[in-house]
Design a protein around this motif. Structure first.
Motif, mmCIF file in Angstrom:
data_model
loop_
_atom_site.group_PDB
_atom_site.id
_atom_site.type_symbol
_atom_site.label_atom_id
_atom_site.label_comp_id
_atom_site.label_asym_id
_atom_site.label_seq_id
_atom_site.Cartn_x
_atom_site.Cartn_y
_atom_site.Cartn_z
ATOM 1 N N ASP A 81 -7.044 9.225 8.886
ATOM 2 C CA ASP A 81 -8.441 9.274 8.456
ATOM 3 C C ASP A 81 -9.329 8.599 9.505
ATOM 4 O OD1 ASP A 81 -10.506 9.949 6.754
ATOM 5 O OD2 ASP A 81 -10.334 8.143 5.532
ATOM 6 N N LEU A 82 -8.936 8.737 10.769
ATOM 7 C CA LEU A 82 -9.671 8.158 11.895
ATOM 8 C C LEU A 82 -10.442 9.246 12.634
ATOM 9 C CD1 LEU A 82 -6.804 5.934 13.353
ATOM 10 C CD2 LEU A 82 -8.758 5.131 11.998
ATOM 11 N N PRO A 83 -11.413 8.864 13.453
ATOM 12 C CA PRO A 83 -12.134 9.857 14.264
ATOM 13 C C PRO A 83 -11.356 10.314 15.491
ATOM 14 C CG PRO A 83 -13.051 7.678 14.627
ATOM 15 C CD PRO A 83 -12.047 7.531 13.527
ATOM 16 N N GLN A 84 -10.150 9.805 15.703
ATOM 17 C CA GLN A 84 -9.290 10.195 16.823
ATOM 18 C C GLN A 84 -7.925 10.618 16.296
ATOM 19 O OE1 GLN A 84 -8.752 6.885 19.440
ATOM 20 N NE2 GLN A 84 -10.909 6.740 20.037
ATOM 21 N N THR A 127 13.438 -8.410 13.041
ATOM 22 C CA THR A 127 11.984 -8.366 12.973
ATOM 23 C C THR A 127 11.467 -7.307 13.923
ATOM 24 O OG1 THR A 127 11.904 -10.721 12.430
ATOM 25 C CG2 THR A 127 9.872 -9.713 13.232
ATOM 26 N N TYR A 128 10.772 -6.329 13.385
ATOM 27 C CA TYR A 128 10.234 -5.217 14.171
ATOM 28 C C TYR A 128 8.772 -5.031 13.780
ATOM 29 C CZ TYR A 128 15.221 -4.690 14.682
ATOM 30 O OH TYR A 128 16.539 -4.957 14.917
ATOM 31 N N TRP A 129 8.108 -4.112 14.440
ATOM 32 C CA TRP A 129 6.723 -3.844 14.053
ATOM 33 C C TRP A 129 6.383 -2.403 14.347
ATOM 34 C CZ3 TRP A 129 2.118 -4.322 17.610
ATOM 35 C CH2 TRP A 129 2.485 -4.397 18.954
ATOM 36 N N TYR A 130 5.320 -1.940 13.751
ATOM 37 C CA TYR A 130 4.872 -0.571 13.956
ATOM 38 C C TYR A 130 3.429 -0.604 14.437
ATOM 39 C CZ TYR A 130 2.877 -1.127 9.204
ATOM 40 O OH TYR A 130 2.184 -1.566 8.101
ATOM 41 N N HIS A 131 3.086 0.375 15.291
ATOM 42 C CA HIS A 131 1.720 0.397 15.827
ATOM 43 C C HIS A 131 1.388 1.795 16.337
ATOM 44 C CE1 HIS A 131 3.042 0.359 20.087
ATOM 45 N NE2 HIS A 131 3.949 -0.533 19.729
ATOM 46 N N ALA A 132 0.106 2.031 16.505
ATOM 47 C CA ALA A 132 -0.357 3.318 17.023
ATOM 48 C C ALA A 132 0.127 3.503 18.452
ATOM 49 C CB ALA A 132 -1.880 3.384 16.971
ATOM 50 N N HIS A 133 0.448 4.753 18.798
ATOM 51 C CA HIS A 133 0.907 5.020 20.162
ATOM 52 C C HIS A 133 0.164 6.189 20.802
ATOM 53 C CE1 HIS A 133 3.563 4.362 23.525
ATOM 54 N NE2 HIS A 133 4.238 3.455 22.828
ATOM 55 N N ASN A 134 -0.993 6.519 20.272
ATOM 56 C CA ASN A 134 -1.895 7.448 20.955
ATOM 57 C C ASN A 134 -3.154 6.659 21.295
ATOM 58 O OD1 ASN A 134 -2.612 10.187 21.849
ATOM 59 N ND2 ASN A 134 -4.226 10.036 20.294
ATOM 60 N N SER A 136 -3.232 3.987 22.774
ATOM 61 C CA SER A 136 -2.793 2.742 22.141
ATOM 62 C C SER A 136 -3.586 1.534 22.605
ATOM 63 C CB SER A 136 -1.297 2.528 22.373
ATOM 64 O OG SER A 136 -0.988 2.550 23.746
ATOM 65 N N MET A 137 -4.094 1.530 23.845
ATOM 66 C CA MET A 137 -4.884 0.384 24.283
ATOM 67 C C MET A 137 -6.069 0.170 23.352
ATOM 68 S SD MET A 137 -6.784 -0.412 27.897
ATOM 69 C CE MET A 137 -8.048 0.828 27.648
ATOM 70 N N GLU A 138 -6.701 1.251 22.912
ATOM 71 C CA GLU A 138 -7.831 1.146 21.993
ATOM 72 C C GLU A 138 -7.375 0.971 20.562
ATOM 73 O OE1 GLU A 138 -11.675 3.711 20.344
ATOM 74 O OE2 GLU A 138 -10.570 4.427 22.104
ATOM 75 N N GLN A 139 -6.436 1.799 20.115
ATOM 76 C CA GLN A 139 -6.111 1.812 18.699
ATOM 77 C C GLN A 139 -5.397 0.538 18.257
ATOM 78 O OE1 GLN A 139 -4.408 5.526 17.371
ATOM 79 N NE2 GLN A 139 -6.071 6.734 18.255
ATOM 80 N N VAL A 140 -4.526 -0.015 19.099
ATOM 81 C CA VAL A 140 -3.892 -1.290 18.753
ATOM 82 C C VAL A 140 -4.927 -2.408 18.805
ATOM 83 C CG1 VAL A 140 -2.126 -2.958 19.428
ATOM 84 C CG2 VAL A 140 -1.606 -0.519 19.479
ATOM 85 N N ALA A 141 -5.818 -2.368 19.798
ATOM 86 C CA ALA A 141 -6.857 -3.393 19.895
ATOM 87 C C ALA A 141 -7.812 -3.356 18.715
ATOM 88 C CB ALA A 141 -7.636 -3.224 21.202
ATOM 89 N N ARG A 142 -7.944 -2.217 18.065
ATOM 90 C CA ARG A 142 -8.793 -2.111 16.883
ATOM 91 C C ARG A 142 -8.058 -2.505 15.604
ATOM 92 N NH1 ARG A 142 -13.700 0.441 17.497
ATOM 93 N NH2 ARG A 142 -14.032 1.716 19.354
ATOM 94 N N GLY A 143 -6.732 -2.722 15.687
ATOM 95 C CA GLY A 143 -6.022 -3.251 14.524
ATOM 96 C C GLY A 143 -4.932 -2.403 13.931
ATOM 97 N N LEU A 144 -4.528 -1.324 14.591
ATOM 98 C CA LEU A 144 -3.543 -0.415 14.007
ATOM 99 C C LEU A 144 -2.120 -0.912 14.273
ATOM 100 C CD1 LEU A 144 -5.170 3.056 14.670
ATOM 101 C CD2 LEU A 144 -4.608 2.090 12.436
ATOM 102 N N TYR A 145 -1.681 -1.872 13.467
ATOM 103 C CA TYR A 145 -0.302 -2.365 13.560
ATOM 104 C C TYR A 145 0.063 -3.099 12.275
ATOM 105 C CZ TYR A 145 -2.658 -6.732 14.953
ATOM 106 O OH TYR A 145 -3.481 -7.837 15.006
ATOM 107 N N GLY A 146 1.372 -3.272 12.098
ATOM 108 C CA GLY A 146 1.909 -4.039 10.979
ATOM 109 C C GLY A 146 3.352 -4.401 11.274
ATOM 110 N N ALA A 147 3.954 -5.171 10.400
ATOM 111 C CA ALA A 147 5.326 -5.645 10.608
ATOM 112 C C ALA A 147 6.310 -4.874 9.746
ATOM 113 C CB ALA A 147 5.429 -7.134 10.297
ATOM 114 N N LEU A 148 7.495 -4.643 10.310
ATOM 115 C CA LEU A 148 8.628 -4.090 9.575
ATOM 116 C C LEU A 148 9.758 -5.104 9.631
ATOM 117 C CD1 LEU A 148 10.290 -1.835 8.176
ATOM 118 C CD2 LEU A 148 10.891 -1.023 10.461
#
Length: 464
Positions: A81-84, A127-134, A136-148
């Motif tokens: 539900d993002l603009p990208q 301990t692992y984590w998930y994050h955006a990979h498209n 990614s410099m922008e999308q991770v910096a905007r907050g797209l991550y969490g822990a697994l």
């Protein structure tokens, strides 16, 4: 906006928001649940500032904590539900290649309004984590991550199990909004995008109430774009139990500091030794000065005292060392960046001068090649042992992350270090890693200083 001085070790516990976050043992995963990447507003900065607009999974910062038992399935439907366009990478997990989440290599990016079904078995505890990979410099910096968190079959001997995701944010000091310039040449050619606002779990004043003699498991995740966290303990005695999800053969007493480059993780067991009414700290060390990363106010009462060193965590499968005598030798030469010696490299099939590279906002090269290439760095046979020499011929550190597999670093005496999935290499260093190509597919190998990856530091390997 907080200053460095705000987080000096002499800060009192009253400066911190107190929260209680007890954890329960993982319940079985539901058959399928949604994970929605969307825009949201959260209170990152102190309450005197407006809320910060972020991109988050389910609109939270960080994204939902996912817990599953080792061998359990993770099933999610990613809704964009993002603009990208976006994608989702499960960092450090040795899973099927189709679930790795790298657009152009393992899947297509998930367009706005579209979805992607995720379904894999978590083979390794840790301990692992998930994050955006498209983008990614922008999308991770905007907050797209969490822990697994993948839990061991039997609960370790700890009182609490806490996840601490460390990050820095580049915020406008007046509006508390994220700096939206993600193409800044200085960030791409120097140390990367460094934030001016440092947080734990999205809180600048992160705090957890504890009791004296409690033993905590602290799962530390560095989700920053480029910041290297140097961490120490105050009022806590601790051991390093696992790195990048993989348990150590023996717990390592933490008498100094632990370094976490972007993408790296560490599991610590810590005993609270601060007196009741005092505060223990996870300390961030910057330029030799200590700042509070997380605070642990010691509440009345005490837990059962433990004085013993903890037992090692149980090993994960397929942690055996590669046969170095039979290993195939590869070499990765990292060049470029500001103050580097790279004169030219190949970009889009043509050799470009460094000036031409800079005009294209591309600054880094692997083996004289900029960015992803049609041919892999190497095509490996399933089960083949590999020795990869990594030459950092630049002026800056790089956090080299290998998807889909873990590796050992080879010391100068030939011994093998613990299994990792991300190697922190400083300028001028030559390091060597070894691994077994046990996971078939096309696997990305890139710098997790994400602005470096965006400006040239990406390659890939194929396991067939």
């Amino acid at each position: 906006m907080q200053t460095r001085r705000d987080f000096l070790m002499r800060a009192t516990s009253s400066a911190f928001l107190t929260t209680v976050a007890s954890r329960t043992w993982a319940e079985p995963e539901p058959p399928q649940s949604r994970l929605v990447a969307r825009q949201a507003s959260v209170q990152l900065a102190p309450s005197a500032y407006p809320q910060t607009e972020i991109w988050g999974y389910d609109g939270t910062m960080p994204g939902p904590l996912i817990r599953v038992r080792q061998g359990g399935r993770v099933v999610r439907r990613l809704l964009n539900d993002l603009p990208q366009a976006t994608s989702l990478h499960w960092h450090g997990l040795r899973i099927d290649n189709a679930m790795d989440g790298v657009p152009g290599l393992t899947q297509q990016a998930v367009a706005t309004g579209a979805s992607f079904d995720i379904d894999f078995v978590a083979p390794d505890a840790g301990t692992y984590w998930y994050h955006a990979h498209n983008r990614s410099m922008e999308q991770v910096a905007r907050g797209l991550y969490g822990a697994l968190v993948v839990e061991e079959p039997e609960r370790p001997d700890v009182d609490r199990d806490e996840v601490l995701i460390l990050d820095d944010w580049l915020l406008n000091q007046d509006t508390a909004q994220i700096d939206a310039d993600f193409s800044r040449s200085h960030d791409r050619s120097h140390a990367g995008r460094l934030g001016n606002f440092i947080a734990t779990n999205g809180q600048y004043d992160h705090s957890l109430d504890v009791r004296r003699h409690e033993r905590l498991r602290l799962r530390l995740v560095n989700a920053a774009n480029a910041r290297i966290f140097e961490l120490a303990l105050s009022g806590l005695n601790g051991w390093v139990m696992a790195l990048d999800g993989m348990p150590l053969e023996r717990p390592q007493p933490l008498s100094d500091t632990v370094l976490l480059g972007p993408g790296q993780r560490a599991d610590l067991f810590v005993d609270v030794v601060a007196e009741e009414g005092k505060t223990a700290y996870l300390v961030r060390v910057d330029n030799g000065e200590g700042f509070v990363q997380s605070a642990f106010p010691v509440m009345p009462g005490s837990s059962n005292a433990r004085v013993n060193m903890p037992d090692p965590l149980p090993p994960n499968p397929d942690m055996g060392a590669p046969d170095l005598a039979q290993a195939r030798r590869l070499r990765l030469h990292m060049g470029g960046g500001a103050m580097g010696r790279l004169r030219s490299a190949v970009l889009d099939g043509e050799r470009r001068t460094f000036r031409e590279m800079a005009e294209a906002n591309q600054f880094w090269a692997f083996n004289d090649m900029i960015g992803m290439t049609d041919a892999p760095l190497a095509e490996l046979s399933l089960g083949e042992p590999v020795r990869l020499e990594i030459v950092n011929d630049t002026a800056f550190p790089h956090a080299m992350h290998l998807h889909g597999m873990h590796f050992h670093e080879i010391a100068t005496d030939g011994t093998l270090g613990p299994l990792r999935d991300t190697l922190l290499s400083y300028g001028g260093q030559t390091r060597e890693i070894a691994f077994v190509a046990h996971n078939p597919g096309d696997w990305l190998f890139h710098c997790h200083m994400l602005s470096h990856a965006e400006s040239g530091m990406m390659t890939w390997m194929r396991v067939v």
